[in-house]
Scaffold this motif. Structure first.
Motif, mmCIF file in Angstrom:
data_model
loop_
_atom_site.group_PDB
_atom_site.id
_atom_site.type_symbol
_atom_site.label_atom_id
_atom_site.label_comp_id
_atom_site.label_asym_id
_atom_site.label_seq_id
_atom_site.Cartn_x
_atom_site.Cartn_y
_atom_site.Cartn_z
ATOM 1 N N MET A 1 65.739 7.582 -27.364
ATOM 2 C CA MET A 1 65.094 6.580 -27.566
ATOM 3 C C MET A 1 65.721 4.602 -27.487
ATOM 4 N N GLU A 2 64.916 3.956 -26.035
ATOM 5 C CA GLU A 2 65.611 2.433 -26.993
ATOM 6 C C GLU A 2 65.803 1.820 -28.092
ATOM 7 N N ARG A 3 66.784 1.120 -28.899
ATOM 8 C CA ARG A 3 66.828 0.066 -29.905
ATOM 9 C C ARG A 3 66.704 -1.233 -29.806
ATOM 10 N N PRO A 4 65.468 -1.637 -30.093
ATOM 11 C CA PRO A 4 65.202 -2.859 -30.322
ATOM 12 C C PRO A 4 66.213 -4.050 -31.201
ATOM 13 N N ILE A 5 66.719 -4.753 -30.916
ATOM 14 C CA ILE A 5 67.721 -5.956 -31.477
ATOM 15 C C ILE A 5 67.167 -6.046 -32.829
ATOM 16 N N GLY A 6 65.807 -5.966 -33.535
ATOM 17 C CA GLY A 6 65.744 -5.861 -35.025
ATOM 18 C C GLY A 6 66.259 -5.204 -35.551
ATOM 19 N N THR B 1 68.653 -2.873 -34.909
ATOM 20 C CA THR B 1 70.187 -3.442 -35.247
ATOM 21 C C THR B 1 70.633 -4.484 -35.835
ATOM 22 N N ILE B 2 70.084 -5.187 -36.076
ATOM 23 C CA ILE B 2 69.567 -6.581 -37.712
ATOM 24 C C ILE B 2 69.928 -5.989 -38.564
ATOM 25 N N LEU B 3 68.618 -5.125 -38.965
ATOM 26 C CA LEU B 3 68.507 -3.503 -40.006
ATOM 27 C C LEU B 3 69.342 -2.621 -40.807
ATOM 28 N N THR B 4 70.154 -2.805 -38.704
ATOM 29 C CA THR B 4 71.167 -1.373 -39.489
ATOM 30 C C THR B 4 72.210 -2.199 -40.163
ATOM 31 N N PHE B 5 72.599 -3.772 -39.393
ATOM 32 C CA PHE B 5 74.245 -4.132 -40.104
ATOM 33 C C PHE B 5 73.542 -4.791 -41.356
ATOM 34 N N VAL B 6 72.091 -5.619 -41.528
ATOM 35 C CA VAL B 6 71.431 -6.139 -42.966
ATOM 36 C C VAL B 6 71.652 -4.174 -44.309
ATOM 37 N N ALA B 7 72.128 -2.926 -43.249
ATOM 38 C CA ALA B 7 71.845 -1.836 -44.586
ATOM 39 C C ALA B 7 73.281 -1.358 -44.754
ATOM 40 N N VAL B 8 74.006 -2.014 -43.499
ATOM 41 C CA VAL B 8 75.311 -2.231 -43.680
ATOM 42 C C VAL B 8 76.227 -2.640 -45.181
ATOM 43 N N MET C 1 70.766 6.548 -39.459
ATOM 44 C CA MET C 1 70.023 7.206 -38.788
ATOM 45 C C MET C 1 69.158 5.599 -38.421
ATOM 46 N N LEU C 2 68.950 4.661 -38.764
ATOM 47 C CA LEU C 2 68.472 3.511 -37.949
ATOM 48 C C LEU C 2 69.079 3.131 -36.797
ATOM 49 N N TRP C 3 70.455 3.439 -37.058
ATOM 50 C CA TRP C 3 71.371 3.412 -35.996
ATOM 51 C C TRP C 3 70.297 4.172 -34.671
ATOM 52 N N GLN C 4 70.049 5.041 -35.317
ATOM 53 C CA GLN C 4 69.572 6.489 -33.769
ATOM 54 C C GLN C 4 68.204 6.040 -33.622
ATOM 55 N N ASP D 1 65.548 7.079 -36.272
ATOM 56 C CA ASP D 1 65.544 8.381 -36.288
ATOM 57 C C ASP D 1 63.970 7.285 -36.518
ATOM 58 N N LYS D 2 62.682 8.806 -36.639
ATOM 59 C CA LYS D 2 61.371 7.842 -36.222
ATOM 60 C C LYS D 2 61.340 8.410 -38.342
ATOM 61 N N GLN D 3 62.076 8.702 -38.864
ATOM 62 C CA GLN D 3 62.322 8.841 -40.637
ATOM 63 C C GLN D 3 62.827 8.045 -40.903
ATOM 64 N N ALA D 4 63.464 6.935 -40.741
ATOM 65 C CA ALA D 4 63.928 5.898 -41.029
ATOM 66 C C ALA D 4 63.615 5.185 -41.529
ATOM 67 N N TRP D 5 62.157 4.679 -40.680
ATOM 68 C CA TRP D 5 61.026 3.571 -41.285
ATOM 69 C C TRP D 5 60.832 3.654 -42.618
ATOM 70 N N MET D 6 60.176 5.234 -43.141
ATOM 71 C CA MET D 6 59.880 5.692 -44.328
ATOM 72 C C MET D 6 60.716 5.940 -45.147
ATOM 73 N N PHE D 7 61.747 6.032 -44.884
ATOM 74 C CA PHE D 7 63.112 5.556 -45.824
ATOM 75 C C PHE D 7 63.132 4.655 -46.879
ATOM 76 N N LEU D 8 63.565 3.995 -45.143
ATOM 77 C CA LEU D 8 64.297 2.670 -45.613
ATOM 78 C C LEU D 8 62.649 1.614 -46.838
ATOM 79 N N ALA D 9 61.297 1.720 -46.348
ATOM 80 C CA ALA D 9 60.611 1.298 -47.485
ATOM 81 C C ALA D 9 60.808 2.222 -48.663
#
Length: 126
Positions: free
Chosen positions: A1-6, A8-15, A64-67, A69-77
């Motif tokens: 799946m293609e990764r939007p810039i948002g 990628t930013i969420l992944t950086f914030v998670a790190v 999970m966000l970098w990949q 993953d569909k479950q990443a959204w719910m897990f992030l919430a």
């Protein structure tokens, strides 16, 4: 799946949040002093374990966000709300706003951002 810039930013914030939780874990192990008017060292194994677990979860969530993953959204919430609850408990039990301000602001912004329809659509959770 293609990764939007948002995403990628969420992944950086998670790190970044994983790094901050690891620093707080080291503070509660007594290895780093707390910042503020008086630099003190506190040892609290329970808080150290809690923040160590949160750091590990944020690293796992960043992966999970970098990949995209569909479950990443719910897990992030869920993790964002849990992190806000932990920060609230720290404030209620005698912590200062100075200790949790960055975490509260970042988690609140993440929670607001992931509820936008475009972000939900990127994960396929419309």
């Amino acid at each position: 799946m293609e990764r939007p810039i948002g995403i990628t930013i969420l992944t950086f914030v998670a790190v970044v949040l994983a790094f901050l939780n690891a620093i707080v874990m080291l503070r509660f192990l007594g290895l780093l002093p707390f910042l503020g008017p008086i630099g003190i060292r506190i040892f609290n194994l329970w808080y150290a374990l809690l923040y160590g677990l949160l750091a590990y979860i944020w690293v796992w969530l960043a992966q999970m966000l970098w990949q995209v993953d569909k479950q990443a959204w719910m897990f992030l919430a869920v993790i964002t709300i849990f992190n806000l609850c932990v920060d609230f408990v720290v404030l209620v039990t005698g912590g200062s706003w100075y200790d949790v301000n960055f975490s509260v602001i970042m988690n609140a912004l993440i929670l607001i951002y992931i509820m936008l329809p475009g972000v939900r659509g990127a994960f396929g959770t419309d």
